[in-house]
Design a protein around this motif. Sequence first.
Motif, PDB file in Angstrom:
ATOM      1  N   LEU A 163       0.840  -1.198   0.000  1.00  0.00           N
ATOM      2  CA  LEU A 163       0.000   0.000   0.000  1.00  0.00           C
ATOM      3  C   LEU A 163       0.873   1.245   0.000  1.00  0.00           C
ATOM      4  O   LEU A 163       1.839   1.340   0.765  1.00  0.00           O
ATOM      5  CB  LEU A 163      -0.914   0.016   1.224  1.00  0.00           C
ATOM      6  CG  LEU A 163      -1.915  -1.134   1.319  1.00  0.00           C
ATOM      7  CD1 LEU A 163      -2.718  -1.006   2.612  1.00  0.00           C
ATOM      8  CD2 LEU A 163      -2.843  -1.167   0.119  1.00  0.00           C
ATOM      9  N   CYS A 164       0.504   2.194  -0.846  1.00  0.00           N
ATOM     10  CA  CYS A 164       1.264   3.439  -0.960  1.00  0.00           C
ATOM     11  C   CYS A 164       1.149   4.267   0.320  1.00  0.00           C
ATOM     12  O   CYS A 164       0.069   4.440   0.863  1.00  0.00           O
ATOM     13  CB  CYS A 164       0.733   4.248  -2.139  1.00  0.00           C
ATOM     14  SG  CYS A 164       1.530   5.849  -2.341  1.00  0.00           S
ATOM     15  N   ARG A 165       2.265   4.769   0.780  1.00  0.00           N
ATOM     16  CA  ARG A 165       2.225   5.735   1.892  1.00  0.00           C
ATOM     17  C   ARG A 165       2.949   7.025   1.530  1.00  0.00           C
ATOM     18  O   ARG A 165       3.105   7.903   2.364  1.00  0.00           O
ATOM     19  CB  ARG A 165       2.764   5.140   3.198  1.00  0.00           C
ATOM     20  CG  ARG A 165       4.219   4.808   3.221  1.00  0.00           C
ATOM     21  CD  ARG A 165       4.626   4.390   4.632  1.00  0.00           C
ATOM     22  NE  ARG A 165       5.998   3.916   4.643  1.00  0.00           N
ATOM     23  CZ  ARG A 165       6.800   3.974   5.680  1.00  0.00           C
ATOM     24  NH1 ARG A 165       6.367   4.468   6.820  1.00  0.00           N
ATOM     25  NH2 ARG A 165       8.018   3.510   5.599  1.00  0.00           N
ATOM     26  N   CYS A 166       3.376   7.145   0.271  1.00  0.00           N
ATOM     27  CA  CYS A 166       4.064   8.374  -0.141  1.00  0.00           C
ATOM     28  C   CYS A 166       3.101   9.347  -0.827  1.00  0.00           C
ATOM     29  O   CYS A 166       3.390  10.524  -0.939  1.00  0.00           O
ATOM     30  CB  CYS A 166       5.217   8.048  -1.086  1.00  0.00           C
ATOM     31  SG  CYS A 166       4.714   7.634  -2.768  1.00  0.00           S
ATOM     32  N   GLY A 167       1.973   8.839  -1.338  1.00  0.00           N
ATOM     33  CA  GLY A 167       0.992   9.686  -2.007  1.00  0.00           C
ATOM     34  C   GLY A 167       1.214   9.833  -3.501  1.00  0.00           C
ATOM     35  O   GLY A 167       0.415  10.466  -4.185  1.00  0.00           O
ATOM     36  N   ALA A 168       2.275   9.257  -4.052  1.00  0.00           N
ATOM     37  CA  ALA A 168       2.618   9.471  -5.457  1.00  0.00           C
ATOM     38  C   ALA A 168       2.099   8.387  -6.402  1.00  0.00           C
ATOM     39  O   ALA A 168       2.161   8.557  -7.619  1.00  0.00           O
ATOM     40  CB  ALA A 168       4.131   9.593  -5.612  1.00  0.00           C
ATOM     41  N   CYS A 202       0.906   0.535  -4.069  1.00  0.00           N
ATOM     42  CA  CYS A 202       2.197   1.112  -4.453  1.00  0.00           C
ATOM     43  C   CYS A 202       2.513   0.699  -5.888  1.00  0.00           C
ATOM     44  O   CYS A 202       2.346  -0.460  -6.253  1.00  0.00           O
ATOM     45  CB  CYS A 202       3.275   0.569  -3.505  1.00  0.00           C
ATOM     46  SG  CYS A 202       4.955   0.974  -4.009  1.00  0.00           S
ATOM     47  N   ASP A 203       2.955   1.656  -6.688  1.00  0.00           N
ATOM     48  CA  ASP A 203       3.374   1.337  -8.058  1.00  0.00           C
ATOM     49  C   ASP A 203       4.859   1.624  -8.273  1.00  0.00           C
ATOM     50  O   ASP A 203       5.324   1.647  -9.413  1.00  0.00           O
ATOM     51  CB  ASP A 203       2.519   2.095  -9.082  1.00  0.00           C
ATOM     52  CG  ASP A 203       2.745   3.591  -9.061  1.00  0.00           C
ATOM     53  OD1 ASP A 203       3.529   4.085  -8.217  1.00  0.00           O
ATOM     54  OD2 ASP A 203       2.137   4.292  -9.905  1.00  0.00           O
ATOM     55  N   GLY A 204       5.574   1.851  -7.201  1.00  0.00           N
ATOM     56  CA  GLY A 204       7.014   2.103  -7.300  1.00  0.00           C
ATOM     57  C   GLY A 204       7.372   3.572  -7.451  1.00  0.00           C
ATOM     58  O   GLY A 204       8.549   3.929  -7.475  1.00  0.00           O
ATOM     59  N   SER A 205       6.357   4.439  -7.526  1.00  0.00           N
ATOM     60  CA  SER A 205       6.627   5.869  -7.738  1.00  0.00           C
ATOM     61  C   SER A 205       7.382   6.515  -6.589  1.00  0.00           C
ATOM     62  O   SER A 205       7.999   7.571  -6.778  1.00  0.00           O
ATOM     63  CB  SER A 205       5.308   6.629  -7.943  1.00  0.00           C
ATOM     64  OG  SER A 205       4.698   6.229  -9.145  1.00  0.00           O
ATOM     65  N   HIS A 206       7.363   5.909  -5.407  1.00  0.00           N
ATOM     66  CA  HIS A 206       8.075   6.482  -4.252  1.00  0.00           C
ATOM     67  C   HIS A 206       9.568   6.648  -4.552  1.00  0.00           C
ATOM     68  O   HIS A 206      10.213   7.522  -3.989  1.00  0.00           O
ATOM     69  CB  HIS A 206       7.871   5.626  -2.996  1.00  0.00           C
ATOM     70  CG  HIS A 206       8.315   4.206  -3.145  1.00  0.00           C
ATOM     71  ND1 HIS A 206       7.481   3.214  -3.625  1.00  0.00           N
ATOM     72  CD2 HIS A 206       9.509   3.630  -2.918  1.00  0.00           C
ATOM     73  CE1 HIS A 206       8.146   2.072  -3.653  1.00  0.00           C
ATOM     74  NE2 HIS A 206       9.378   2.287  -3.236  1.00  0.00           N
TER      75      HIS A 206
HETATM   76  S1  FES Z   1       4.860   4.069  -1.467  1.00  0.00           S
HETATM   77 FE1  FES Z   1       3.860   5.422  -2.798  1.00  0.00          FE
HETATM   78  S2  FES Z   1       4.280   4.592  -4.750  1.00  0.00           S
HETATM   79 FE2  FES Z   1       5.288   3.265  -3.394  1.00  0.00          FE
END
Ligand code: FES
Length: 68
Positions: A37-42, A49-53
């Motif tokens: 799960l994304c926690r960066c918001g990107a 999560c798609d790796g955008s962090h």
């Molecule tokens: S944690 Fe936000 S894209 Fe990976």
Amino acid sequence: MKIKARPNGPLLVETGGKCVHSYEGGEDTQEQEFIALCRCGASAQKPFCDGSHKGVDFQAPAGELTIG
Ligand code: FES
């Protein structure tokens, strides 16, 4: 249930083998032991999560939460 925070990355959630994602207009089922799960918001695929962090200089510590 365990949730692991990856260093500078997503939250890895232990699913027990299956995850049902319900959202406005649909539902998807994934059969995998962990989801990220994304926690960066990107991410363009929130809540996943798609790796955008990696491209946004997201910084957050690692950690682990055990529930139950
Ligand atoms: S944690 Fe936000 S894209 Fe990976």
